[in-house]
Scaffold this motif. Structure first.
Motif, PDB file in Angstrom:
ATOM      1  N   SER A 116      20.897  20.114  26.465  1.00  0.00           N
ATOM      2  CA  SER A 116      19.942  20.994  25.796  1.00  0.00           C
ATOM      3  C   SER A 116      20.204  22.462  26.128  1.00  0.00           C
ATOM      4  CB  SER A 116      18.510  20.616  26.196  1.00  0.00           C
ATOM      5  OG  SER A 116      18.360  20.692  27.619  1.00  0.00           O
ATOM      6  N   ARG A 117      21.008  22.700  27.141  1.00  0.00           N
ATOM      7  CA  ARG A 117      21.355  24.073  27.508  1.00  0.00           C
ATOM      8  C   ARG A 117      22.360  24.697  26.528  1.00  0.00           C
ATOM      9  NH1 ARG A 117      20.674  26.047  32.739  1.00  0.00           N
ATOM     10  NH2 ARG A 117      19.456  24.725  34.141  1.00  0.00           N
ATOM     11  N   THR A 118      22.989  23.844  25.726  1.00  0.00           N
ATOM     12  CA  THR A 118      24.038  24.330  24.825  1.00  0.00           C
ATOM     13  C   THR A 118      23.521  24.432  23.395  1.00  0.00           C
ATOM     14  OG1 THR A 118      25.763  23.335  26.193  1.00  0.00           O
ATOM     15  CG2 THR A 118      26.358  23.927  23.941  1.00  0.00           C
ATOM     16  N   THR A 119      23.665  25.598  22.815  1.00  0.00           N
ATOM     17  CA  THR A 119      23.297  25.815  21.415  1.00  0.00           C
ATOM     18  C   THR A 119      24.560  25.785  20.569  1.00  0.00           C
ATOM     19  OG1 THR A 119      21.408  27.215  22.033  1.00  0.00           O
ATOM     20  CG2 THR A 119      22.242  27.412  19.772  1.00  0.00           C
ATOM     21  N   VAL A 120      24.585  24.889  19.593  1.00  0.00           N
ATOM     22  CA  VAL A 120      25.743  24.773  18.698  1.00  0.00           C
ATOM     23  C   VAL A 120      25.288  25.091  17.278  1.00  0.00           C
ATOM     24  CG1 VAL A 120      27.549  23.286  17.778  1.00  0.00           C
ATOM     25  CG2 VAL A 120      26.800  23.014  20.156  1.00  0.00           C
ATOM     26  N   GLU A 121      25.821  26.152  16.719  1.00  0.00           N
ATOM     27  CA  GLU A 121      25.500  26.545  15.340  1.00  0.00           C
ATOM     28  C   GLU A 121      26.737  26.359  14.465  1.00  0.00           C
ATOM     29  OE1 GLU A 121      24.143  30.562  15.469  1.00  0.00           O
ATOM     30  OE2 GLU A 121      22.242  30.061  16.463  1.00  0.00           O
ATOM     31  N   MET A 122      26.525  25.841  13.274  1.00  0.00           N
ATOM     32  CA  MET A 122      27.637  25.543  12.366  1.00  0.00           C
ATOM     33  C   MET A 122      27.270  26.033  10.966  1.00  0.00           C
ATOM     34  SD  MET A 122      29.368  21.805  11.549  1.00  0.00           S
ATOM     35  CE  MET A 122      27.751  21.055  11.228  1.00  0.00           C
ATOM     36  N   ASP A 123      28.127  26.871  10.413  1.00  0.00           N
ATOM     37  CA  ASP A 123      27.932  27.354   9.045  1.00  0.00           C
ATOM     38  C   ASP A 123      29.220  27.072   8.265  1.00  0.00           C
ATOM     39  OD1 ASP A 123      27.136  28.565   6.736  1.00  0.00           O
ATOM     40  OD2 ASP A 123      27.229  30.624   7.500  1.00  0.00           O
ATOM     41  N   ALA A 143      36.727  26.085  21.553  1.00  0.00           N
ATOM     42  CA  ALA A 143      35.353  26.579  21.703  1.00  0.00           C
ATOM     43  C   ALA A 143      34.530  25.661  22.593  1.00  0.00           C
ATOM     44  CB  ALA A 143      34.700  26.722  20.334  1.00  0.00           C
ATOM     45  N   PHE A 144      34.662  24.355  22.391  1.00  0.00           N
ATOM     46  CA  PHE A 144      33.886  23.409  23.200  1.00  0.00           C
ATOM     47  C   PHE A 144      34.450  23.293  24.618  1.00  0.00           C
ATOM     48  CE2 PHE A 144      32.211  22.020  19.134  1.00  0.00           C
ATOM     49  CZ  PHE A 144      30.907  21.683  19.458  1.00  0.00           C
ATOM     50  N   LYS A 145      35.748  23.431  24.756  1.00  0.00           N
ATOM     51  CA  LYS A 145      36.361  23.274  26.078  1.00  0.00           C
ATOM     52  C   LYS A 145      36.034  24.451  26.994  1.00  0.00           C
ATOM     53  CE  LYS A 145      40.728  22.063  28.298  1.00  0.00           C
ATOM     54  NZ  LYS A 145      42.159  21.714  28.080  1.00  0.00           N
ATOM     55  N   SER A 177      24.739  27.835  27.265  1.00  0.00           N
ATOM     56  CA  SER A 177      26.009  28.005  26.555  1.00  0.00           C
ATOM     57  C   SER A 177      25.750  28.145  25.058  1.00  0.00           C
ATOM     58  CB  SER A 177      26.920  26.795  26.812  1.00  0.00           C
ATOM     59  OG  SER A 177      27.064  26.553  28.199  1.00  0.00           O
ATOM     60  N   TYR A 178      26.702  28.793  24.396  1.00  0.00           N
ATOM     61  CA  TYR A 178      26.513  29.073  22.976  1.00  0.00           C
ATOM     62  C   TYR A 178      27.833  28.912  22.228  1.00  0.00           C
ATOM     63  CZ  TYR A 178      25.586  31.774  18.703  1.00  0.00           C
ATOM     64  OH  TYR A 178      25.458  32.173  17.408  1.00  0.00           O
ATOM     65  N   ILE A 179      27.774  28.223  21.073  1.00  0.00           N
ATOM     66  CA  ILE A 179      28.948  28.047  20.217  1.00  0.00           C
ATOM     67  C   ILE A 179      28.513  28.264  18.768  1.00  0.00           C
ATOM     68  CG2 ILE A 179      30.671  26.413  19.326  1.00  0.00           C
ATOM     69  CD1 ILE A 179      30.600  25.009  22.026  1.00  0.00           C
ATOM     70  N   ARG A 180      29.271  29.063  18.057  1.00  0.00           N
ATOM     71  CA  ARG A 180      29.003  29.264  16.623  1.00  0.00           C
ATOM     72  C   ARG A 180      30.321  29.150  15.869  1.00  0.00           C
ATOM     73  NH1 ARG A 180      25.612  30.838  12.734  1.00  0.00           N
ATOM     74  NH2 ARG A 180      26.350  32.225  11.079  1.00  0.00           N
ATOM     75  N   ILE A 181      30.317  28.331  14.810  1.00  0.00           N
ATOM     76  CA  ILE A 181      31.525  28.080  14.017  1.00  0.00           C
ATOM     77  C   ILE A 181      31.202  28.348  12.550  1.00  0.00           C
ATOM     78  CG2 ILE A 181      33.226  26.340  13.326  1.00  0.00           C
ATOM     79  CD1 ILE A 181      32.531  24.957  16.063  1.00  0.00           C
TER      80      ILE A 181
END
Length: 249
Positions: free
Chosen positions: A136-143, A165-167, A176-180
């Protein structure tokens, strides 16, 4: 008496001109024949050179693909192994999703080009697979919108960026934050990954960077002069941006 030698000389000159004029067609014919032969030889050698270059490029592409597929499988299996220890149910679901991804990797990636829509579907499925193991600490956004203008790309074009990005963008104990994202115009497609920057330690750098190096080589071979690839840290976030020309069939 003084005029006679000039007339005589003129007659000799005239006879010489007439004699040489008779040889001109043969000289021209010989010259054209030699030029044609040399041109044939040049085209033949140039054709052979191009075939050698094409064969070399194809061999190098096959080698890069053979590196990419095990690299993708290795990373995904590592993720599933981690899930087995903490969440067996999600691990089982991940194995089912992995089988779908592998079908694409094993069969479609052998093609020279694949529909852009298929490549994006593959990336969406991979991201969903990766979501399962993030906390739940990781936010993954995908557009990644549906493709508006059909086109084709080389297979597995974006996977190295998403893996990266995930590694490197997910921490076990920090937010943590990831946006693709994906964008398309009539001439280009743009794929961007943006993630938290958690550099690997020296002990955890096994295989690090293989995917990016592989991607750069494939871009040079398949999109020479038709791509822009940038990556690096911006405002404490790691950003990769790939722009390539759209190939339509």
């Amino acid at each position: 008496m003084g005029v006679a030698p000039y007339i005589q000389a003129l007659d000799r000159g005239t006879r010489l001109v007439i004699y040489l004029t008779g040889w001109i067609p043969y000289i021209l014919s010989l010259g054209i024949s030699v030029a044609f032969k040399m041109t044939q030889e040049w085209y033949k050698s140039e054709s052979e050179r191009r075939k050698l270059v094409a064969n070399k490029m194809e061999s190098e592409l096959q080698m890069l693909k053979s590196q990419l597929n095990p690299h993708f499988l290795f990373n995904t299996l590592n993720n599933i192994y981690s899930l087995i220890l903490v969440n067996p149910e999600n691990a089982q679901l991940s194995i089912q999703q992995l089988s779908e991804l592998l079908r694409y990797v094993l069969y479609d990636s052998s093609k020279k080009y694949v529909p852009l829509q298929c490549e994006l579907d593959f990336i969406r499925n991979y991201i969903e697979l990766m979501r399962i193991r993030t906390s739940s600490r990781t936010t993954v956004e995908m557009d990644l919108p549906e493709v508006e203008q059909p086109g084709q790309v080389i297979p597995l074009l974006f996977i190295s960026l998403v893996e990266n990005a995930f590694k490197h963008g997910v921490s076990a104990n920090q937010p943590s934050y990831i946006r693709i994202t994906f964008e398309q115009t009539k001439e280009t497609i743009t794929f961007t990954t943006l993630n938290s920057n958690f550099p690997k330690t020296k002990e955890d750098k096994g295989g690090s960077g293989i995917g990016i190096v592989n991607l750069k080589k494939r871009l040079e071979l398949c999109y020479p002069g038709q791509h822009i690839f940038t990556y690096g840290v911006e405002d404490n976030l790691y950003v990769c941006k790939l722009v390539v020309s759209t190939i339509k069939f």
